[in-house]
Design a protein around this motif. Structure first.
Motif, PDB file in Angstrom:
ATOM      1  N   ARG A 145      54.445  40.800  46.298  1.00  0.00           N
ATOM      2  CA  ARG A 145      53.305  39.907  46.041  1.00  0.00           C
ATOM      3  C   ARG A 145      53.043  39.822  44.564  1.00  0.00           C
ATOM      4  NH1 ARG A 145      51.524  37.993  51.172  1.00  0.00           N
ATOM      5  NH2 ARG A 145      52.374  39.518  52.599  1.00  0.00           N
ATOM      6  N   ASN A 146      52.214  38.860  44.197  1.00  0.00           N
ATOM      7  CA  ASN A 146      51.727  38.723  42.821  1.00  0.00           C
ATOM      8  C   ASN A 146      50.970  39.933  42.339  1.00  0.00           C
ATOM      9  OD1 ASN A 146      52.363  36.255  42.062  1.00  0.00           O
ATOM     10  ND2 ASN A 146      50.516  35.276  42.825  1.00  0.00           N
ATOM     11  N   TRP A 147      50.754  39.971  41.034  1.00  0.00           N
ATOM     12  CA  TRP A 147      49.884  40.995  40.479  1.00  0.00           C
ATOM     13  C   TRP A 147      48.458  40.836  40.998  1.00  0.00           C
ATOM     14  CZ3 TRP A 147      51.637  45.122  38.028  1.00  0.00           C
ATOM     15  CH2 TRP A 147      52.918  45.044  37.458  1.00  0.00           C
ATOM     16  N   THR A 148      48.001  39.605  41.122  1.00  0.00           N
ATOM     17  CA  THR A 148      46.626  39.422  41.602  1.00  0.00           C
ATOM     18  C   THR A 148      46.530  39.685  43.087  1.00  0.00           C
ATOM     19  OG1 THR A 148      46.579  37.625  40.018  1.00  0.00           O
ATOM     20  CG2 THR A 148      44.657  37.916  41.368  1.00  0.00           C
ATOM     21  N   GLN A 149      47.578  39.328  43.837  1.00  0.00           N
ATOM     22  CA  GLN A 149      47.514  39.598  45.266  1.00  0.00           C
ATOM     23  C   GLN A 149      47.580  41.089  45.534  1.00  0.00           C
ATOM     24  OE1 GLN A 149      50.866  37.212  46.335  1.00  0.00           O
ATOM     25  NE2 GLN A 149      49.568  35.650  47.245  1.00  0.00           N
ATOM     26  N   GLY A 150      48.130  41.854  44.591  1.00  0.00           N
ATOM     27  CA  GLY A 150      48.153  43.305  44.763  1.00  0.00           C
ATOM     28  C   GLY A 150      46.772  43.883  44.955  1.00  0.00           C
ATOM     29  N   VAL A 151      45.763  43.209  44.350  1.00  0.00           N
ATOM     30  CA  VAL A 151      44.397  43.725  44.468  1.00  0.00           C
ATOM     31  C   VAL A 151      43.961  43.736  45.924  1.00  0.00           C
ATOM     32  CG1 VAL A 151      42.024  43.299  43.822  1.00  0.00           C
ATOM     33  CG2 VAL A 151      43.795  42.964  42.181  1.00  0.00           C
ATOM     34  N   THR A 152      44.344  42.673  46.677  1.00  0.00           N
ATOM     35  CA  THR A 152      43.880  42.623  48.073  1.00  0.00           C
ATOM     36  C   THR A 152      44.511  43.725  48.904  1.00  0.00           C
ATOM     37  OG1 THR A 152      45.642  41.115  48.670  1.00  0.00           O
ATOM     38  CG2 THR A 152      43.582  40.151  47.960  1.00  0.00           C
ATOM     39  N   PHE A 153      45.718  44.134  48.538  1.00  0.00           N
ATOM     40  CA  PHE A 153      46.336  45.228  49.288  1.00  0.00           C
ATOM     41  C   PHE A 153      45.740  46.567  48.912  1.00  0.00           C
ATOM     42  CE2 PHE A 153      49.815  43.729  51.806  1.00  0.00           C
ATOM     43  CZ  PHE A 153      49.964  42.440  51.368  1.00  0.00           C
ATOM     44  N   VAL A 154      45.562  46.717  47.610  1.00  0.00           N
ATOM     45  CA  VAL A 154      45.147  48.001  47.098  1.00  0.00           C
ATOM     46  C   VAL A 154      43.742  48.330  47.550  1.00  0.00           C
ATOM     47  CG1 VAL A 154      44.257  48.667  44.866  1.00  0.00           C
ATOM     48  CG2 VAL A 154      46.657  48.339  45.174  1.00  0.00           C
ATOM     49  N   THR A 155      42.953  47.284  47.791  1.00  0.00           N
ATOM     50  CA  THR A 155      41.571  47.495  48.148  1.00  0.00           C
ATOM     51  C   THR A 155      41.430  48.140  49.516  1.00  0.00           C
ATOM     52  OG1 THR A 155      39.639  46.214  47.558  1.00  0.00           O
ATOM     53  CG2 THR A 155      40.828  45.493  49.429  1.00  0.00           C
ATOM     54  N   ARG A 156      42.478  48.024  50.340  1.00  0.00           N
ATOM     55  CA  ARG A 156      42.380  48.546  51.689  1.00  0.00           C
ATOM     56  C   ARG A 156      42.958  49.939  51.832  1.00  0.00           C
ATOM     57  NH1 ARG A 156      42.161  43.157  51.810  1.00  0.00           N
ATOM     58  NH2 ARG A 156      40.910  42.291  53.482  1.00  0.00           N
ATOM     59  N   PRO A 200      36.443  50.704  48.181  1.00  0.00           N
ATOM     60  CA  PRO A 200      37.420  49.684  47.794  1.00  0.00           C
ATOM     61  C   PRO A 200      37.352  49.305  46.331  1.00  0.00           C
ATOM     62  CG  PRO A 200      35.708  48.752  49.224  1.00  0.00           C
ATOM     63  CD  PRO A 200      35.506  50.213  49.206  1.00  0.00           C
ATOM     64  N   PHE A 201      36.141  49.292  45.734  1.00  0.00           N
ATOM     65  CA  PHE A 201      36.072  48.863  44.344  1.00  0.00           C
ATOM     66  C   PHE A 201      36.758  49.837  43.413  1.00  0.00           C
ATOM     67  CE2 PHE A 201      33.705  45.163  44.902  1.00  0.00           C
ATOM     68  CZ  PHE A 201      32.793  45.371  45.911  1.00  0.00           C
ATOM     69  N   PHE A 202      36.800  51.119  43.793  1.00  0.00           N
ATOM     70  CA  PHE A 202      37.478  52.082  42.942  1.00  0.00           C
ATOM     71  C   PHE A 202      38.976  51.846  42.941  1.00  0.00           C
ATOM     72  CE2 PHE A 202      34.178  54.756  41.528  1.00  0.00           C
ATOM     73  CZ  PHE A 202      33.193  54.652  42.483  1.00  0.00           C
ATOM     74  N   ASN A 203      39.531  51.555  44.136  1.00  0.00           N
ATOM     75  CA  ASN A 203      40.962  51.253  44.185  1.00  0.00           C
ATOM     76  C   ASN A 203      41.289  50.060  43.312  1.00  0.00           C
ATOM     77  OD1 ASN A 203      40.777  53.078  46.199  1.00  0.00           O
ATOM     78  ND2 ASN A 203      41.452  51.727  47.828  1.00  0.00           N
ATOM     79  N   GLU A 204      40.455  49.011  43.473  1.00  0.00           N
ATOM     80  CA  GLU A 204      40.710  47.805  42.689  1.00  0.00           C
ATOM     81  C   GLU A 204      40.609  48.090  41.208  1.00  0.00           C
ATOM     82  OE1 GLU A 204      37.976  44.769  43.816  1.00  0.00           O
ATOM     83  OE2 GLU A 204      38.459  44.933  45.926  1.00  0.00           O
TER      84      GLU A 204
END
Lengths: 455, 184, 219
Positions: free
Chosen positions: A101-112, A118-122
């Motif tokens: 995935r994109n760098w930005t789409q990585g945020v949606t994965f990492v958040t879970r 979730p905000f700490f992961n992001e």
């Protein structure tokens, strides 16, 4: 609780071919598997033999193991002689999935991953990506302040769940209701700011996705005031409560050398007396400008960690108030248009979508904005090759994101050093020699979130 | 129960169905199968603000042998799938399953080696609830729809007829990849 | 330009959106692509890194054999260590230089680097001095053995198990090197680059969407 699987290495001849009590020969001797059946029968048979080694499985589905954690306990009566953790029941392959995935789409994965924070992961992921991009000092101040504010709200909501479910596992049912009532206030905050109650991909590389809604600051101040008074309820229920203290004082002792060698961080480390908090020692996102205390305890036990969590919530409220005072109007995304997420969403007649101002700009006035919008959303930005490791102080300890880039639009490798993963290794050191009930208290005090452990 | 097997299809059977359906839906006890993020929203649905106790469901039975409803909340990994099936098998009939969330319904955003792509590969599902995670109100809506389904369930000989009809309809149905959708 | 030449980042590529050589559509050059660093960084390194390397040299005289490369990039110090000398270096870093905590092992698989495909990264943290460095060890696919650091930092126990599970790196002298995330009898090591993502195509009415690893995408 699922069935008791008891493996007994004793020889009895009165076990006929029973579908619920199978026998098999192993290198350790004859092993009996019992799923259901009469406990008294079992106990009398065990009592009759000399050697006994009862291995009990507190299986992945259990109300008291804080998620899908499998605890394999070796018991002698009620005392635990050995405890091992079986994990991996929630392994989702997030780290491999991000590589596609994109760098930005990585945020949606990492958040879970660690779904209670979730905000700490992001934030950890975005700090690492910003380090690779080299734009760490170009992040606008307003974005950093909002990040800090959301992270501190998240710290409070995560500690509330820790307290609520920890109390639930030890048998205290009311604190959970109180804790979740407070948590609803904070989830309202998230919904107002980000649109979702949990798992919002709001903190993005370069800043945050959208600015605060217009009339949110007075509402936020009101919520902070309400939280301040309401948190006292949970405190009054448990702090100084004789039953609670009998269950938690002196339980799951892990002192400073133990913590350091096992790589344990967070409230467990601070319960030994060491004031190690990454927000003070290695500040990020402007934490050096906020005035708060690092809460420690001296007792190295479950009660100390519980007290730390309660007082940390109060400190978080202090930080949020300071953040609200510091907010000044400004941009929330980095100025470099090749990285900044372009879209501004707004609620209009047909639902949530690109705001009409943005559409007017990209279709009418600025060709470059159109190109940026198109390219950033379809292809994404490119990150120069290299690797970076960024850490944040999550409610459970040090959350680190190791990000490796090969120069493309997709991450090459993202690995998260999740605090629950390391903290859970300490269960054996904390629990061997204590009673089964103390194992539950110990796991509750470590507060592991299995999504982060298994990723 | 037994009585519904012996009754011929007619007014008496219909009354028994209505009574049994009413009883079953009003005291449905969920089994705890909270795995990941959806579990937190399920807990929030059971807590004070969005109260599941008004349906008699706040008591999440830890033992599946005492539960009627399994709400699979969260992503089911390949390691967890046999455990899920074992818990489902340990529940006594009648039992229902709600697949809560996108990951339980279809694998969700995790289309990879580690996640079962939809919990219906492992257990039969009655209600699929989308969302990531679904709000507690959405979960309550799913539970209420399930209540309706349970209240209208047919028993005995009526049930066999329905099952046969449903199977025949499914076998004769158009497969998904031959449907045309809006572009045809 | 051939495909290979187009995709390799050159040392001073200007212009965003991945176009190299010719100018691109919006080329006022915001992003400068740095080339991949191949050699060691040179002194002075900046901040506390010089101090760390001086202490290391003092405590470990033969350190120049053990350390293959020193890279200082984006404010972080990475020491590339030979896997045979990893235990000694780690012991000295823990005892003399006071890096008390190891924050775990990350694996990385670079199939294009022949002979050095599997990398293991160890971020280290010193509580007393508030410093961070990183150790990197490279081994080949054919003999992926790295000495285990569990005796030095006990927190590496599960971390090394996870790296073994995901990449196949075998840590010698680990007390119990078994799979931890995947089921015990799972074949293969999932996070390697040659292991497929394993998704399935999703069906819609009259169309299917292939899984993420088979879709057309940018580099």
């Amino acid at each position: 609780m699922t069935s008791f699987n008891t493996f007994n290495t004793f020889n009895t001849s009165n076990q006929n071919s029973d579908p619920y009590a199978s026998v098999r020969e192993t290198t350790e001797g004859r092993v009996y598997s019992v799923t259901g059946g009469d406990w008294d029968d079992l106990v009398t048979e065990i009592g009759a033999t000399q050697e006994e080694r009862v291995v009990v499985n507190m299986g992945p589905q259990h109300p008291s193991t804080h998620g899908v954690l499998r605890l394999i306990l070796e018991l002698e009566g009620e005392t635990v002689t050995e405890v091992r953790c079986g994990i991996g029941y929630l392994h989702t392959g997030i780290e491999k999935n991000i590589e596609y995935r994109n760098w930005t789409q990585g945020v949606t994965f990492v958040t879970r991953m660690d779904y209670l924070a979730p905000f700490f992961n992001e934030a950890a992921y975005c700090l690492a990506v910003e380090k690779l991009l080299g734009i760490t000092d170009q992040i606008p101040e307003r974005a950093s302040i909002i990040r800090v504010m959301l992270m501190e709200f998240n710290r409070i909501s995560s500690h509330l769940v820790a307290l609520g479910t920890g109390a639930l596992e030890l048998g205290a049912l009311s604190p959970m209701i109180f804790a979740f009532r407070e948590r609803e206030l904070i989830l309202n905050v998230y919904e107002m700011i980000t649109g979702l109650r949990m798992n919002s991909a709001y903190i993005r590389p370069g800043g945050i996705a959208m600015d605060l809604p217009e009339d949110s600051i007075p509402k936020l101040r009101e919520i902070v005031k309400e939280l301040r008074t309401n948190l006292k309820d949970t405190e009054k229920l448990l702090v100084g409560n004789t039953i609670w203290m009998k269950r938690t004082v002196g339980v799951a002792y892990l002192d400073l050398p133990g913590c350091i060698s096992l790589g344990v961080t967070g409230p467990v480390l601070r319960s030994t007396g060491l004031p190690w908090d990454l927000r003070k020692t290695q500040p990020y996102c402007g934490y050096e400008n906020y005035d708060f205390d690092v809460v420690t305890a001296d007792s190295c036990d479950v009660y100390g960690r519980f007290l730390i969590r309660i007082y940390e919530m109060e400190q978080s409220l202090r930080i949020i108030e300071q953040a609200l005072d510091k907010l000044k109007p400004g941009p929330v995304m980095v100025a470099d248009k090749k990285i900044a997420w372009p879209a501004q969403l707004a609620l209009s007649g047909d639902g949530l979508g690109n705001s009409l101002d943005h559409i007017r700009e990209i279709m009418g006035s600025s060709m470059e904005s159109l190109i940026h919008h198109f390219k950033l959303v379809t292809e994404g930005f490119r990150v120069p090759a290299g690797q970076a490791y960024a850490t944040v102080e999550s409610p459970r300890g040090e959350l680190g994101a190791q990000v490796i880039s090969d120069g493309g639009t997709k991450p090459y490798r993202v690995h998260f050093r999740d605090p629950s993963f390391n903290n859970l290794q300490a269960t054996s050191a904390m629990c061997e020699g204590s009673l089964i009930a103390d194992v539950v208290a110990a796991v509750a005090s470590i507060d592991p979130v299995m999504g982060g452990v298994d990723r | 129960m037994g009585i519904e097997e012996k009754l011929p299809s007619g007014f008496l059977l219909t009354s028994v169905e209505k009574l049994a359906g009413y009883m079953r839906k009003n005291s449905l006890w969920p089994a705890t199968f909270g795995l990941a993020c959806c579990a937190i929203e399920m807990m929030a649905a059971g807590a004070g603000r969005y109260d599941l106790a008004r349906f008699g469901m706040e008591v999440f039975r830890a033992s599946p042998r005492q539960a009627d409803l399994m709400i699979v909340a969260g992503r089911v990994s390949n390691k967890m799938a046999p455990v899920l099936r074992q818990i489902y098998d340990q529940m006594a009939e009648p039992k229902w399953v709600i697949a809560m969330g996108a990951c339980a319904s279809s694998g969700g955003m995790f289309n990879n080696y580690a996640i079962v792509q939809g919990v219906d590969h492992v257990v039969p599902v009655d209600i699929y609830l989308p969302g990531c995670p679904p709000r507690p109100e959405m979960l309550m809506d799913a539970i209420l729809k399930l209540h309706e389904q349970i209240g209208n369930e047919k028993l005995g000989i009526n049930r066999e007829m329905i099952v046969r009809e449903v199977e025949a309809a499914a076998l004769a149905a158009l497969p998904t990849h031959q449907m045309k959708g809006l572009l045809a | 330009m051939s495909d290979i030449a187009k995709s390799a980042p050159k040392l001073s590529d200007r212009g965003a959106f991945g176009v190299s050589g010719t100018g691109d559509t919006s080329g006022y050059g915001g992003l400068v692509l740095k080339g991949v660093q191949v050699g060691s960084s040179e002194r002075p390194f900046g901040t506390y890194f010089d101090e760390v390397l001086d202490d290391l040299e003092r405590a470990y005289p033969s350190f120049s054999d053990a350390i293959e490369k020193v890279i200082v990039d984006r404010g972080e110090l990475t020491l590339h260590v030979k896997s045979s000398r990893l235990l000694e270096v780690a012991l000295i870093l823990r005892d003399e230089l006071k890096f008390e905590m190891c924050m775990g092992v990350s694996g990385a698989h670079y199939p294009s680097e022949m002979g050095r495909e599997l990398h293991a990264l160890y971020p280290l943290l010193s509580l007393t001095r508030n410093q961070r460095i990183r150790l990197e060890v490279s081994v080949s696919d054919s003999s992926p053995h790295i000495p285990s650091l569990v005796e030095i930092w006990a927190s590496n126990n599960w971390q090394e198990r996870e790296t073994y599970d995901m990449f196949g790196i075998i840590f010698d002298n680990h007390p119990a090197l078994t799979r931890i995330m995947m089921p015990d009898d799972w074949p293969g090591h999932p996070q390697r680059k040659d292991y497929p993502l394993g998704g399935i195509p999703v069906e819609y009415k009259g169309a299917t969407i292939p899984p993420p690893n088979e879709r057309r995408s940018y580099r």
